[in-house]
Design a protein around this motif. Structure first.
Motif, PDB file in Angstrom:
ATOM      1  N   GLY A 215      -3.199 -22.625 -19.438  1.00 52.54           N
ATOM      2  CA  GLY A 215      -2.501 -23.921 -18.947  1.00 52.54           C
ATOM      3  C   GLY A 215      -1.967 -23.680 -17.505  1.00 52.54           C
ATOM      4  N   TYR A 216      -1.635 -21.982 -16.896  1.00 54.54           N
ATOM      5  CA  TYR A 216      -1.920 -21.778 -15.329  1.00 54.54           C
ATOM      6  C   TYR A 216      -3.129 -20.951 -15.265  1.00 54.54           C
ATOM      7  CZ  TYR A 216       2.568 -23.431 -15.309  1.00 54.54           C
ATOM      8  OH  TYR A 216       3.759 -24.196 -15.575  1.00 54.54           O
ATOM      9  N   PRO A 217      -4.552 -21.791 -14.879  1.00 60.43           N
ATOM     10  CA  PRO A 217      -5.566 -20.886 -14.564  1.00 60.43           C
ATOM     11  C   PRO A 217      -5.044 -19.878 -12.928  1.00 60.43           C
ATOM     12  CG  PRO A 217      -6.091 -22.972 -13.501  1.00 60.43           C
ATOM     13  CD  PRO A 217      -5.033 -23.389 -14.986  1.00 60.43           C
ATOM     14  N   THR A 218      -5.564 -19.077 -12.777  1.00 61.76           N
ATOM     15  CA  THR A 218      -5.324 -18.178 -11.309  1.00 61.76           C
ATOM     16  C   THR A 218      -5.754 -17.532 -10.958  1.00 61.76           C
ATOM     17  OG1 THR A 218      -4.498 -16.689 -13.016  1.00 61.76           O
ATOM     18  CG2 THR A 218      -2.427 -17.779 -12.421  1.00 61.76           C
ATOM     19  N   ARG A 290      12.133 -13.919  -8.930  1.00 67.10           N
ATOM     20  CA  ARG A 290      12.320 -13.166 -10.237  1.00 67.10           C
ATOM     21  C   ARG A 290      11.903 -11.981 -10.357  1.00 67.10           C
ATOM     22  NH1 ARG A 290      10.097 -13.802 -14.807  1.00 67.10           N
ATOM     23  NH2 ARG A 290       8.844 -15.341 -14.985  1.00 67.10           N
ATOM     24  N   GLY A 291      12.351 -10.574 -10.837  1.00 70.14           N
ATOM     25  CA  GLY A 291      11.265 -10.324 -11.388  1.00 70.14           C
ATOM     26  C   GLY A 291      10.713 -10.471 -12.474  1.00 70.14           C
ATOM     27  N   GLU A 292       9.993  -9.524 -12.666  1.00 66.99           N
ATOM     28  CA  GLU A 292       8.499  -9.523 -13.879  1.00 66.99           C
ATOM     29  C   GLU A 292       9.302  -8.802 -15.260  1.00 66.99           C
ATOM     30  OE1 GLU A 292       4.089  -7.983 -14.870  1.00 66.99           O
ATOM     31  OE2 GLU A 292       6.041  -6.279 -14.149  1.00 66.99           O
ATOM     32  N   GLU A 293       9.163 -10.358 -15.889  1.00 65.84           N
ATOM     33  CA  GLU A 293       9.978 -10.021 -17.220  1.00 65.84           C
ATOM     34  C   GLU A 293       9.224 -10.167 -18.637  1.00 65.84           C
ATOM     35  OE1 GLU A 293      12.741 -12.545 -18.383  1.00 65.84           O
ATOM     36  OE2 GLU A 293      12.165 -13.527 -16.882  1.00 65.84           O
ATOM     37  N   ARG A 294       9.357  -9.149 -19.584  1.00 65.90           N
ATOM     38  CA  ARG A 294       8.497 -10.049 -20.745  1.00 65.90           C
ATOM     39  C   ARG A 294       8.979 -10.833 -21.937  1.00 65.90           C
ATOM     40  NH1 ARG A 294       8.314  -8.286 -26.163  1.00 65.90           N
ATOM     41  NH2 ARG A 294       6.439  -7.456 -27.188  1.00 65.90           N
ATOM     42  N   PHE A 295       8.058 -11.448 -22.545  1.00 65.26           N
ATOM     43  CA  PHE A 295       9.038 -12.494 -23.251  1.00 65.26           C
ATOM     44  C   PHE A 295       8.649 -12.845 -24.640  1.00 65.26           C
ATOM     45  CE2 PHE A 295       8.879 -13.901 -18.809  1.00 65.26           C
ATOM     46  CZ  PHE A 295      10.181 -14.834 -19.309  1.00 65.26           C
ATOM     47  N   GLU A 296       9.617 -13.178 -25.469  1.00 61.84           N
ATOM     48  CA  GLU A 296       8.869 -12.508 -26.671  1.00 61.84           C
ATOM     49  C   GLU A 296       7.768 -13.575 -27.362  1.00 61.84           C
ATOM     50  OE1 GLU A 296      10.055 -10.294 -28.727  1.00 61.84           O
ATOM     51  OE2 GLU A 296      10.975  -9.140 -27.042  1.00 61.84           O
ATOM     52  N   SER A 297       7.876 -14.267 -26.793  1.00 60.70           N
ATOM     53  CA  SER A 297       6.253 -15.507 -27.725  1.00 60.70           C
ATOM     54  C   SER A 297       5.916 -16.166 -26.267  1.00 60.70           C
ATOM     55  CB  SER A 297       7.267 -16.316 -28.304  1.00 60.70           C
ATOM     56  OG  SER A 297       7.807 -17.216 -27.595  1.00 60.70           O
ATOM     57  N   ILE A 298       4.191 -16.718 -26.380  1.00 61.39           N
ATOM     58  CA  ILE A 298       4.021 -17.440 -25.472  1.00 61.39           C
ATOM     59  C   ILE A 298       4.868 -18.918 -25.132  1.00 61.39           C
ATOM     60  CG2 ILE A 298       1.348 -17.992 -24.879  1.00 61.39           C
ATOM     61  CD1 ILE A 298       1.538 -15.589 -25.224  1.00 61.39           C
ATOM     62  N   ASP A 299       5.367 -19.393 -26.514  1.00 59.38           N
ATOM     63  CA  ASP A 299       6.219 -20.085 -25.644  1.00 59.38           C
ATOM     64  C   ASP A 299       7.123 -20.085 -24.162  1.00 59.38           C
ATOM     65  OD1 ASP A 299       4.616 -22.171 -27.230  1.00 59.38           O
ATOM     66  OD2 ASP A 299       5.324 -22.086 -28.718  1.00 59.38           O
ATOM     67  N   ALA A 300       7.818 -19.163 -24.498  1.00 61.04           N
ATOM     68  CA  ALA A 300       8.871 -19.184 -23.808  1.00 61.04           C
ATOM     69  C   ALA A 300       8.152 -18.325 -22.319  1.00 61.04           C
ATOM     70  CB  ALA A 300       8.965 -17.801 -24.812  1.00 61.04           C
ATOM     71  N   LEU A 301       7.112 -17.404 -22.413  1.00 60.44           N
ATOM     72  CA  LEU A 301       6.556 -17.734 -21.280  1.00 60.44           C
ATOM     73  C   LEU A 301       6.199 -18.961 -20.628  1.00 60.44           C
ATOM     74  CD1 LEU A 301       5.112 -15.902 -19.079  1.00 60.44           C
ATOM     75  CD2 LEU A 301       3.148 -15.291 -20.592  1.00 60.44           C
ATOM     76  N   ALA A 303       7.311 -21.537 -21.237  1.00 59.91           N
ATOM     77  CA  ALA A 303       8.647 -22.391 -20.900  1.00 59.91           C
ATOM     78  C   ALA A 303       9.007 -21.799 -19.440  1.00 59.91           C
ATOM     79  CB  ALA A 303       9.977 -22.111 -21.330  1.00 59.91           C
ATOM     80  N   GLN A 304       8.542 -20.801 -18.737  1.00 62.30           N
ATOM     81  CA  GLN A 304       9.717 -20.038 -17.423  1.00 62.30           C
ATOM     82  C   GLN A 304       8.616 -20.565 -16.033  1.00 62.30           C
ATOM     83  OE1 GLN A 304      12.590 -18.011 -17.070  1.00 62.30           O
ATOM     84  NE2 GLN A 304      11.426 -18.983 -14.686  1.00 62.30           N
ATOM     85  N   MET A 305       7.391 -20.007 -16.802  1.00 59.28           N
ATOM     86  CA  MET A 305       6.388 -20.849 -15.982  1.00 59.28           C
ATOM     87  C   MET A 305       6.677 -21.875 -14.648  1.00 59.28           C
ATOM     88  SD  MET A 305       2.753 -18.597 -18.092  1.00 59.28           S
ATOM     89  CE  MET A 305       1.604 -18.840 -16.498  1.00 59.28           C
ATOM     90  N   ASP A 306       6.851 -22.811 -16.123  1.00 69.66           N
ATOM     91  CA  ASP A 306       6.815 -24.289 -16.348  1.00 69.66           C
ATOM     92  C   ASP A 306       8.131 -24.100 -14.921  1.00 69.66           C
ATOM     93  OD1 ASP A 306       5.330 -25.616 -17.114  1.00 69.66           O
ATOM     94  OD2 ASP A 306       6.515 -26.229 -19.150  1.00 69.66           O
ATOM     95  N   ARG A 307       9.110 -23.270 -15.538  1.00 71.60           N
ATOM     96  CA  ARG A 307      10.083 -23.273 -14.355  1.00 71.60           C
ATOM     97  C   ARG A 307       9.857 -23.031 -13.118  1.00 71.60           C
ATOM     98  NH1 ARG A 307      13.223 -21.925 -19.028  1.00 71.60           N
ATOM     99  NH2 ARG A 307      12.917 -20.062 -18.920  1.00 71.60           N
ATOM    100  N   ASP A 308       9.521 -21.815 -13.133  1.00 71.99           N
ATOM    101  CA  ASP A 308       9.080 -20.819 -11.813  1.00 71.99           C
ATOM    102  C   ASP A 308       8.446 -21.668 -10.854  1.00 71.99           C
ATOM    103  OD1 ASP A 308      10.321 -18.843 -12.883  1.00 71.99           O
ATOM    104  OD2 ASP A 308       7.993 -17.864 -13.209  1.00 71.99           O
TER     105      ASP A 308
END
Length: 345
Positions: A215-218, A290-301, A303-308
């Motif tokens: 949902g985030y074409p880049t 923020r710095g780059e980080e690894r997420f345990e799930s796609i959903d968590a990633l 959710a963070q992309m939404d906040r970013d």
């Protein structure tokens, strides 16, 4: 955010061995100009002023590749600005072109006398030279400001030697300080040193569409291997070839949640549906989130992309037009010949 269309072209890039007649007899600022920071800008302003006073073209003479990469190839230098970026900045200062001398071991053997006689006089026929107080040139760096002034009197061109430009803390502006700021993710500090918002340029190409699936074409750019920019998430803007500028959020990193691969700059443009394929763009950096980080799930990633994205939108909504140089840069669309290539993922 969408700005008015750009209407200026980048300055011409002129190989030293193919100088057109209309660029001879110019006022020439000489140096490496990596980043073209506030200290460099004093030289550019002086070149423009001297060119106007002499009714002559205003030019920048620089060297490519950077001399350090020739003498110290095992110690890569984080280059702050490509030649295409320098051409955009030169146009913002009203310069007519950038003369590029190919720097290699043979060129490094050029004596100070030959640099003046064969390059400044024979090839460029300069009217005025503008240099910094610490500028040295020629084999073994034997050419000094005093030497150049003496040669100018002999050949009939003027020489302006500018002192260091000092910040509020009494320190000279320098490319090294800008690099250090970018390496630490201190975008606002780097931009303050530069006097404009740091940017990269490229051409959009097709990618593997992973961002679109999230949902985030880049639009993505693979920056040079020597790029030292801190890995992480940034609030940025993207300027199209038509001159319109759009708010965006970008990730510069290895995508540790997926493949932890080669470093890429991935830019998601807000509220945007047009195609960018094969289009030259400029990506301008406003703030590190923020710095780059690894997420345990796609959903968590996601959710963070939404906040970013929300954070980037807030920052960019209050960013304003920037410095007077940022506002002049906004009038200059990216060239169709920019590199490296961008891709859509």
């Amino acid at each position: 955010m969408t700005s008015a269309p750009a209407h200026l072209l980048p300055a011409r890039i002129l190989p030293l061995d193919a100088i057109p007649a209309d660029c001879r007899g110019g006022a020439v600022a000489i140096g490496n100009f990596d980043g073209m920071h506030r200290g460099h800008q004093a030289l550019l302003e002086a070149a423009r002023s001297e060119g106007s006073a002499h009714q002559a073209p205003a030019l920048l003479l620089t060297f490519e590749p950077h001399p350090r990469s020739v003498f110290r190839p095992d110690s890569p230098l984080f280059r702050l600005s490509t030649m295409e970026a320098k051409a955009r900045l030169a146009a913002a200062f009203g310069l007519d072109g950038i003369v590029v001398a190919r720097f290699d071991r043979e060129f490094a053997e050029t004596s100070a006398d030959d640099f003046v006689d064969k390059i400044l006089v024979e090839r460029l026929g300069i009217t005025a030279a503008i240099i910094g107080h610490d500028f040295q040139f020629g084999h073994d760096r034997l050419g000094s400001p005093a030497f150049l002034a003496h040669q100018g009197a002999r050949h009939g061109f003027t020489v302006s030697v500018l002192g260091a430009v000092i910040d509020g803390n009494g320190q000279s502006f320098s490319s090294s300080r800008v690099r250090q700021s970018l390496e630490q993710g201190e975008i606002e500090r780097a931009n303050s040193e530069l006097g404009y918002r740091w940017f990269v340029m490229g051409k959009v190409q097709h990618g593997d569409k992973r961002g679109r699936e999230l949902g985030y074409p880049t639009a993505n750019v693979r920056l040079p291997a020597d790029c030292g920019l801190a890995l992480g998430i940034y609030a940025v803007t993207l300027t199209r070839a038509d001159g319109t500028t759009h708010d965006a959020v970008a990730s510069y990193g290895r995508r540790p949640t997926f493949d932890n691969g080669a470093v890429l700059l991935e830019v998601h443009v807000f509220d945007f549906a047009d195609s960018l394929y094969d289009e030259a763009v400029v990506i301008t950096f406003h703030r590190f989130l923020r710095g780059e980080e690894r997420f345990e799930s796609i959903d968590a990633l996601i959710a963070q992309m939404d906040r970013d994205s929300e954070a980037a939108r807030r920052i960019l909504a209050n960013a304003g037009p920037g410095t007077s140089l940022d506002q002049r840069l906004a009038l200059i669309a990216p060239s169709a010949d920019v590199a490296p290539a961008l891709s859509i993922r």
